[in-house]
Write an enzyme that holds these catalytic residues in place. Structure first.
Site, PDB file in Angstrom:
ATOM      1  N   ASN A 188      32.532  42.831  43.532  1.00  0.00           N
ATOM      2  CA  ASN A 188      33.612  43.633  44.103  1.00  0.00           C
ATOM      3  C   ASN A 188      34.958  43.021  43.715  1.00  0.00           C
ATOM      4  O   ASN A 188      35.051  41.861  43.320  1.00  0.00           O
ATOM      5  CB  ASN A 188      33.447  43.680  45.627  1.00  0.00           C
ATOM      6  N   ASN A 190      37.320  41.760  45.295  1.00  0.00           N
ATOM      7  CA  ASN A 190      37.811  40.575  46.005  1.00  0.00           C
ATOM      8  C   ASN A 190      36.932  39.346  45.794  1.00  0.00           C
ATOM      9  O   ASN A 190      37.208  38.294  46.358  1.00  0.00           O
ATOM     10  CB  ASN A 190      37.920  40.868  47.508  1.00  0.00           C
ATOM     11  N   LYS A 191      35.867  39.469  44.986  1.00  0.00           N
ATOM     12  CA  LYS A 191      34.944  38.353  44.814  1.00  0.00           C
ATOM     13  C   LYS A 191      35.448  37.376  43.749  1.00  0.00           C
ATOM     14  O   LYS A 191      36.318  37.686  42.948  1.00  0.00           O
ATOM     15  CB  LYS A 191      33.553  38.857  44.444  1.00  0.00           C
ATOM     16  N   ILE A 192      34.842  36.194  43.731  1.00  0.00           N
ATOM     17  CA  ILE A 192      35.290  35.139  42.825  1.00  0.00           C
ATOM     18  C   ILE A 192      35.089  35.550  41.365  1.00  0.00           C
ATOM     19  O   ILE A 192      35.879  35.199  40.492  1.00  0.00           O
ATOM     20  CB  ILE A 192      34.565  33.815  43.149  1.00  0.00           C
TER      21      ILE A 192
END
Length: 376
Positions: A188, A190-192
């Site tokens: 997604n 917002n993931k790393i």
């Protein structure tokens, strides 16, 4: 003039991802199939240390198909941490099963292995074992897998690892995502590691990988015409997004290092303030520092969590509360809950600070100064 907005966990993409994306576009592999998709799966499987990886449209899709692979059916129960994002429990509901929520430990914020073992023992005695146990690697820190796997193996219950927040983390030297029947990753925004959207199921089990790939492509049979013997899903990832993912995974060590530096910065600058306690780092593993989180004791600090959030918002800084536990969500109010005090407290006092890998020292200092200003 208003300062530029500081986001909680924005994407961090570079010229590497741009180059791979344009190469994929120019190759005309603009579909949920192609060489970048194959390469991305192989790259992530190697990173996680498993034999198989299937790239999907979301982490939630991966959870759904992992539960299918575990044999979850309508009327079954599945043990799920209460302290998690809703997708973990939603995927159980997709199959007509019921989540049984379990509390976390204050020492790691992850599901309590003792509660998992007790629940399995009690349900085994009643002849009502759950079909699966889903663990969550919270905020980039792995759950405690030795006792969790021992308990699941003792009763023959499948374990599924929701490592959506934890790519790049490890447990006793073993990569997040490699535990149990299958692991689940999220890409997604917002993931790393992000592909703008997407996820992956990773597993050592060839049967699980084959079934997942089949169901994710509408369960089409390998014949010239369109033949379907079971209900499938349109869950495959685009080759274009996989190209972005290839570049992101190649940069993962730097992305993890940058988030770790932010965590250390906050801990050094805020750790001595009365009433602020950072999320503990478990001795058994290494987190990926996806988000830096802390608890606020309002009496000691002089203001509660919500007051800090409000002040940061006035300064154009995005922060958020920690996850609201599933047993407190209206949609799951009729589900069974074991414990609940720890996860409720983590939500009531928990705060997630901006943690993106592109934060500058000036950005971090703005956040630190804003927190200090609340008590000044």
């Amino acid at each position: 003039m208003t300062d530029a907005r500081i986001y909680l966990s924005p994407p961090d993409v570079s010229g590497v991802e741009r180059k791979l994306l344009l190469e994929a576009f120019d190759s005309n592999w603009v579909a949920p199939v192609g060489p970048d998709l194959d390469a991305f799966e192989a790259q992530v499987a190697d990173l996680v240390g498993v034999r198989h990886a299937v790239a999907l449209s979301s982490g939630t899709a991966a959870l759904h198909l992992a539960l299918v692979a575990a044999g979850v059916r309508r009327g079954d129960t599945v043990l799920v941490p209460s302290f998690t994002f809703a997708a973990t429990a939603n995927a159980v509901m997709y199959l007509g099963a019921r989540p049984v929520f379990l509390d976390s430990t204050a020492e790691s914020w992850n599901v309590d292995p003792g509660l998992v073992a007790e629940e399995l023992r009690d349900r085994a005695a009643r002849g009502q074992l759950p079909r699966a146990v889903v663990t969550v690697d919270m905020y980039g820190q792995c759950a405690d897998y030795e006792p969790l796997l021992d308990a699941c193996d003792r009763y023959g219950v499948a374990l599924i690892e929701d490592a959506a927040e934890a790519l790049g983390a490890s447990y006793r030297g073993r990569p997040a995502g490699s535990f149990g029947l299958a692991g689940v990753l999220s890409f997604n925004g917002n993931k790393i590691v992000t592909t703008g959207g997407g996820g992956m199921l990773v597993t050592d089990d060839g049967r699980v990988a084959t079934q997942t790939r089949h169901l994710a492509t509408q369960a089409r049979e390998p014949v010239p015409h369109y033949e379907h013997r079971s209900v499938g899903y349109n869950y495959r990832l685009s080759n274009l997004l996989a190209a972005v993912g290839r570049g992101q995974v190649g940069r993962l060590p730097d992305l993890v290092a940058a988030r770790g530096e932010t965590a250390r910065y906050y801990r050094a600058a805020l750790g001595d303030l009365p009433g602020l306690t950072f999320m503990p780092v478990a001795e058994y593993g290494t987190p990926n520092w996806w988000l830096t989180c802390l608890l606020v004791d309002a009496d000691e600090f002089g203001a509660d969590r919500d007051r800090i959030l409000e002040h940061l918002a006035t300064l154009n800084i995005e922060a958020r509360p920690t996850w609201k536990p599933m047993h407190l969500q209206p949609v799951f109010r009729d589900c069974v809950m074991r414990g609940g005090e720890v996860s409720a407290d983590l939500f009531r006092r928990g705060l997630c600070l901006p943690s993106g890998s592109a934060l500058t020292d000036d950005d971090r200092q703005r956040v630190v100064d804003a927190v200090h200003a609340v008590i000044r």
